[in-house]
Design a protein around this motif. Structure first.
Motif, short mmCIF file in Angstrom:
data_model
loop_
_atom_site.label_atom_id
_atom_site.label_comp_id
_atom_site.label_asym_id
_atom_site.label_seq_id
_atom_site.Cartn_x
_atom_site.Cartn_y
_atom_site.Cartn_z
N PRO A 139 27.33 40.85 43.59
CA PRO A 139 28.62 40.19 43.84
C PRO A 139 29.08 39.42 42.60
O PRO A 139 28.26 38.89 41.86
N SER A 140 30.37 39.39 42.40
CA SER A 140 30.89 38.63 41.26
C SER A 140 30.90 37.14 41.59
O SER A 140 30.85 36.74 42.76
N SER A 141 30.97 36.33 40.56
CA SER A 141 30.96 34.88 40.72
C SER A 141 32.14 34.44 41.59
O SER A 141 33.28 34.84 41.35
N GLN B 107 32.79 35.35 44.57
CA GLN B 107 33.11 36.34 45.61
C GLN B 107 32.46 35.95 46.93
O GLN B 107 31.26 35.70 46.99
N LYS B 108 33.27 35.86 47.99
CA LYS B 108 32.72 35.55 49.31
C LYS B 108 31.88 36.73 49.78
O LYS B 108 32.31 37.88 49.73
N ILE B 109 30.67 36.40 50.21
CA ILE B 109 29.75 37.44 50.68
C ILE B 109 29.66 37.42 52.20
O ILE B 109 29.76 38.44 52.86
N ASP C 55 28.57 45.98 51.65
CA ASP C 55 29.58 45.69 50.63
C ASP C 55 29.69 44.19 50.43
O ASP C 55 30.27 43.51 51.28
N VAL D 49 28.61 32.62 48.60
CA VAL D 49 29.41 33.27 47.55
C VAL D 49 28.50 33.65 46.38
O VAL D 49 27.43 33.09 46.18
N GLY D 50 28.96 34.64 45.59
CA GLY D 50 28.26 35.02 44.39
C GLY D 50 28.24 33.89 43.39
O GLY D 50 29.21 33.14 43.28
#
Length: 148
Positions: A51-53, A55-57, A73, A146-147
């Motif tokens: 995941p990008s910094s 980015q909500k996971i 995803d 998040v990431g």
């Protein structure tokens, strides 16, 4: 001469040669499917998508205490070993590149060869994997993971 049926015979081949060829074919016929079973499931899954910094996971409420979830995803395993402590790992087993499929009883399980990993740090609890799952950096922001 007898009228009894005679066993079939391959001209120029003795029993020893036939047995030797049958053994080679038998071993080859068994070993190829076994070797194929050691490859990754569903193609060449060798690296998880990180995941990008920011980015909500997932929501923190999506991850059970003492367990975890596997998300497609981005491809990630989220765990909550103790309340309020969240960990993230690659879902790719380091043994042969298969994807882990479940999180139960404090372990992350790989279906291909039975490797099991700790939900606390991704370390190997049962092989054949020799190294643990790759850690993924995440942070908690409010009630979201998040990431990092």
């Amino acid at each position: 001469m007898s009228d009894a049926p005679q066993p079939a015979r391959i001209v120029g081949t003795d029993r020893r040669t036939l047995v030797r060829h049958a053994a080679v074919l038998g071993v080859g016929g068994v070993s190829l499917p076994l070797l194929a079973a050691c490859g990754p499931l569903g193609g060449d899954e060798t690296e998880a998508e990180k995941p990008s910094s920011g980015q909500k996971i997932a929501a923190t409420s999506d991850v059970p205490v003492g367990g975890g979830v596997i998300l497609d995803d981005p491809g990630i395993v989220l765990t909550q070993p103790t309340e309020g402590t969240f960990k993230a790992f690659s879902p790719i087993c380091p043994h042969q590149g298969c994807s882990v499929t479940k999180v139960t009883d404090g372990e992350i399980d790989c279906p291909c060869h039975g490797s099991r990993f700790s939900i606390e740090d991704g370390s190997v609890k049962q092989g054949p994997a020799q190294k643990g799952l790759e850690k993924v950096a995440v942070t908690v922001s409010g009630n979201e993971i998040v990431g990092a």
